[in-house]
Write a protein that holds these residues in place. Structure first.
Motif, PDB file in Angstrom:
ATOM      1  N   CYS A 150     -12.510   1.978 -12.158  1.00 35.39           N
ATOM      2  CA  CYS A 150     -11.862   3.085 -11.490  1.00 35.39           C
ATOM      3  C   CYS A 150     -10.417   3.535 -11.043  1.00 35.39           C
ATOM      4  O   CYS A 150     -10.950   2.787  -9.579  1.00 35.39           O
ATOM      5  CB  CYS A 150     -12.899   4.885 -10.887  1.00 35.39           C
ATOM      6  N   PRO A 151      -9.859   4.640 -10.949  1.00 36.20           N
ATOM      7  CA  PRO A 151      -8.253   4.097 -10.282  1.00 36.20           C
ATOM      8  C   PRO A 151      -9.354   4.850  -8.752  1.00 36.20           C
ATOM      9  O   PRO A 151     -10.215   5.544  -8.675  1.00 36.20           O
ATOM     10  CB  PRO A 151      -7.680   4.993 -10.712  1.00 36.20           C
ATOM     11  N   GLU A 152      -8.460   5.379  -7.789  1.00 37.25           N
ATOM     12  CA  GLU A 152      -8.450   6.443  -6.795  1.00 37.25           C
ATOM     13  C   GLU A 152      -7.296   6.476  -6.224  1.00 37.25           C
ATOM     14  O   GLU A 152      -6.316   5.771  -6.210  1.00 37.25           O
ATOM     15  CB  GLU A 152      -9.281   5.892  -5.759  1.00 37.25           C
ATOM     16  N   LEU A 153      -6.643   7.101  -5.447  1.00 35.35           N
ATOM     17  CA  LEU A 153      -6.143   8.359  -4.489  1.00 35.35           C
ATOM     18  C   LEU A 153      -6.148   8.092  -3.554  1.00 35.35           C
ATOM     19  O   LEU A 153      -7.303   7.815  -2.886  1.00 35.35           O
ATOM     20  CB  LEU A 153      -5.728   9.950  -4.659  1.00 35.35           C
ATOM     21  N   LEU A 154      -5.036   7.108  -2.535  1.00 33.93           N
ATOM     22  CA  LEU A 154      -5.656   6.800  -1.460  1.00 33.93           C
ATOM     23  C   LEU A 154      -4.536   7.497  -0.141  1.00 33.93           C
ATOM     24  O   LEU A 154      -3.225   7.714  -0.580  1.00 33.93           O
ATOM     25  CB  LEU A 154      -5.297   5.421  -0.979  1.00 33.93           C
ATOM     26  N   PHE A 155      -5.185   7.953   0.624  1.00 34.83           N
ATOM     27  CA  PHE A 155      -3.981   8.861   2.031  1.00 34.83           C
ATOM     28  C   PHE A 155      -4.389   7.722   3.070  1.00 34.83           C
ATOM     29  O   PHE A 155      -5.352   8.463   3.575  1.00 34.83           O
ATOM     30  CB  PHE A 155      -4.108  10.596   1.752  1.00 34.83           C
ATOM     31  N   HIS A 156      -3.853   7.339   3.773  1.00 35.81           N
ATOM     32  CA  HIS A 156      -3.547   6.952   5.655  1.00 35.81           C
ATOM     33  C   HIS A 156      -3.041   8.133   6.292  1.00 35.81           C
ATOM     34  O   HIS A 156      -1.644   8.226   6.621  1.00 35.81           O
ATOM     35  CB  HIS A 156      -2.988   5.497   5.364  1.00 35.81           C
ATOM     36  N   TYR A 157      -4.005   8.828   6.769  1.00 32.98           N
ATOM     37  CA  TYR A 157      -3.786   9.514   7.656  1.00 32.98           C
ATOM     38  C   TYR A 157      -3.949   9.087   9.288  1.00 32.98           C
ATOM     39  O   TYR A 157      -3.121  10.010  10.332  1.00 32.98           O
ATOM     40  CB  TYR A 157      -4.930  10.944   7.650  1.00 32.98           C
ATOM     41  N   ASN A 158      -4.215   7.659   9.069  1.00 29.65           N
ATOM     42  CA  ASN A 158      -3.851   7.002  10.698  1.00 29.65           C
ATOM     43  C   ASN A 158      -3.520   5.774  10.427  1.00 29.65           C
ATOM     44  O   ASN A 158      -4.683   5.113  10.108  1.00 29.65           O
ATOM     45  CB  ASN A 158      -4.959   7.155  11.495  1.00 29.65           C
ATOM     46  N   GLY A 159      -2.982   5.174  10.529  1.00 29.62           N
ATOM     47  CA  GLY A 159      -2.588   3.542  10.428  1.00 29.62           C
ATOM     48  C   GLY A 159      -2.222   3.167   9.165  1.00 29.62           C
ATOM     49  O   GLY A 159      -2.316   4.233   7.937  1.00 29.62           O
ATOM     50  N   LEU A 160      -1.321   2.080   9.224  1.00 26.75           N
ATOM     51  CA  LEU A 160      -0.994   1.432   7.954  1.00 26.75           C
ATOM     52  C   LEU A 160      -1.118   0.304   7.685  1.00 26.75           C
ATOM     53  O   LEU A 160      -1.165  -0.388   8.967  1.00 26.75           O
ATOM     54  CB  LEU A 160       0.710   1.514   7.765  1.00 26.75           C
ATOM     55  N   PHE A 161      -1.829   0.342   5.740  1.00 28.83           N
ATOM     56  CA  PHE A 161      -2.171  -1.705   6.099  1.00 28.83           C
ATOM     57  C   PHE A 161      -0.629  -2.072   5.859  1.00 28.83           C
ATOM     58  O   PHE A 161       0.016  -1.477   4.808  1.00 28.83           O
ATOM     59  CB  PHE A 161      -3.397  -1.216   5.125  1.00 28.83           C
ATOM     60  N   ASP A 162      -0.659  -3.853   5.579  1.00 26.11           N
ATOM     61  CA  ASP A 162       0.198  -4.550   5.548  1.00 26.11           C
ATOM     62  C   ASP A 162      -0.586  -4.799   4.461  1.00 26.11           C
ATOM     63  O   ASP A 162      -2.297  -5.471   4.745  1.00 26.11           O
ATOM     64  CB  ASP A 162       0.152  -5.425   6.027  1.00 26.11           C
ATOM     65  N   GLU A 163      -0.355  -5.694   2.993  1.00 21.26           N
ATOM     66  CA  GLU A 163      -1.047  -6.674   2.133  1.00 21.26           C
ATOM     67  C   GLU A 163      -0.837  -7.498   2.128  1.00 21.26           C
ATOM     68  O   GLU A 163      -0.072  -7.880   2.549  1.00 21.26           O
ATOM     69  CB  GLU A 163      -0.314  -6.355   0.804  1.00 21.26           C
ATOM     70  N   LEU A 164      -2.046  -8.476   2.146  1.00 17.42           N
ATOM     71  CA  LEU A 164      -1.736 -10.455   2.693  1.00 17.42           C
ATOM     72  C   LEU A 164      -1.789 -10.677   1.109  1.00 17.42           C
ATOM     73  O   LEU A 164      -2.531 -10.700   0.861  1.00 17.42           O
ATOM     74  CB  LEU A 164      -2.791 -10.514   3.442  1.00 17.42           C
ATOM     75  N   LEU A 165      -0.277 -11.082   1.130  1.00 19.56           N
ATOM     76  CA  LEU A 165      -0.205 -11.798  -0.299  1.00 19.56           C
ATOM     77  C   LEU A 165      -0.421 -13.506   0.029  1.00 19.56           C
ATOM     78  O   LEU A 165      -0.819 -13.607   1.150  1.00 19.56           O
ATOM     79  CB  LEU A 165       1.409 -11.794  -0.083  1.00 19.56           C
ATOM     80  N   PRO A 166      -0.609 -13.961  -1.048  1.00 22.41           N
ATOM     81  CA  PRO A 166      -1.259 -15.098  -1.152  1.00 22.41           C
ATOM     82  C   PRO A 166      -0.663 -16.642  -0.782  1.00 22.41           C
ATOM     83  O   PRO A 166      -0.977 -17.234  -0.368  1.00 22.41           O
ATOM     84  CB  PRO A 166      -1.201 -15.377  -2.589  1.00 22.41           C
ATOM     85  N   ASP A 167       0.748 -15.983  -0.655  1.00 25.94           N
ATOM     86  CA  ASP A 167       1.918 -17.515   0.497  1.00 25.94           C
ATOM     87  C   ASP A 167       2.229 -16.842   1.579  1.00 25.94           C
ATOM     88  O   ASP A 167       2.562 -17.773   2.263  1.00 25.94           O
ATOM     89  CB  ASP A 167       3.208 -17.164  -0.217  1.00 25.94           C
ATOM     90  N   GLY A 168       0.834 -15.973   1.858  1.00 25.47           N
ATOM     91  CA  GLY A 168       0.923 -15.875   3.766  1.00 25.47           C
ATOM     92  C   GLY A 168       1.444 -14.563   3.793  1.00 25.47           C
ATOM     93  O   GLY A 168       1.248 -14.847   5.390  1.00 25.47           O
TER      94      GLY A 168
END
Length: 264
Positions: free
Chosen positions: A37-55
């Motif tokens: 299932c898909p989902e709508l996401l809202f970051h109302y506090n703080g912001l994530f970084d994606e950790l990529l496989p190459d580090g």
């Protein structure tokens, strides 16, 4: 860490499974697993970084949609955070965004890209809301506006998608096609368009989700989980679990996996 789910209004229960909120005052690494299932996401506090496989790291969006996926990803935030999510049924995508669900498979577009100014305005309203009930009202006003733009004619395959979710992936594809008066080829073509996956992969991910929801202090043995969730043997269960979570089920159910932090 605090996690809660909230049911949508009756008007939207055919497209929204539930709303959810995840908050913490600590840094956190989120393990994103396969999901039908898909989902709508809202970051109302703080912001994530994606950790990529190459580090390396790649900044994630502040608001967007995480499409249905069969891949695993990791995201990290260095501070406390707050997230508001709208967990959708796959058929919500054509009804809300006038596009095939398949276009979002394994994709994560930001809301501005997806909806232009409308998306930016929605993101701002959610960020400025003072409590979760207000966020839900903002979302349901948005949903109502989007649905009113469509003819809302729902093909029979929508019911088949819902049936697989409700039956945790344990419904024969041929039987579903017959139940909805479609040939197997027609059914599979429509299913891929509106669910983003073939019926077989969609059912496999649904079984995987049935398994991970057995997690908890009273979880049965791995053998029993495999049997309960329709796997024909434990090696099949382990194979699918590793593919869709990135972990051996023994690690996941041990209570020491980072992937279960939001469930503890």
């Amino acid at each position: 860490m605090q996690y809660q789910t909230i049911r949508p209004s009756a008007r939207f229960r055919d497209i929204v499974r539930f709303y959810w909120v995840l908050e913490s005052d600590q840094p956190y690494t989120h393990h994103s697993m396969a999901d039908m299932c898909p989902e709508l996401l809202f970051h109302y506090n703080g912001l994530f970084d994606e950790l990529l496989p190459d580090g390396t790291r790649n900044a994630s969006f502040s608001a967007g949609i995480h499409g249905q996926c069969q891949t695993t990803r990791k995201f990290h935030v260095n501070q406390g955070f707050g997230m508001f999510g709208v967990y959708l049924y796959p058929q919500a995508i054509p009804l809300l965004f006038n596009m095939p669900t398949s276009e979002l498979t394994n994709q994560m577009p930001d809301l501005g890209t997806l909806l232009n100014k409308v998306g930016q305005q929605l993101e701002e309203k959610i960020a400025l809301a003072i409590h979760h009930q207000q966020r839900i009202q903002i979302l349901e006003d948005f949903l109502e506006q989007r649905l009113s733009r469509q003819d809302n004619v729902q093909p029979p395959v929508f019911r088949a998608i819902q049936a697989i979710i409700e039956n945790q992936g344990m419904v024969p594809v041929k039987q579903l096609a017959q139940d909805h008066y479609l040939s197997t080829r027609q059914f599979e073509r429509q299913f891929r368009q509106y669910a983003g996956f073939s019926p077989k992969i969609f059912s496999r991910i649904a079984r995987f989700h049935a398994a991970i929801h057995r997690y908890g202090p009273d979880a049965p043995s791995l053998t029993q989980i495999a049997l309960d969730c329709g796997y024909y043997d434990q090696s099949h269960f382990i194979h699918d679990f590793r593919e869709f979570s990135g972990e051996h089920p023994k690690t996941f159910f041990s209570g020491r996996s980072g992937a279960t932090a939001w469930m503890d």
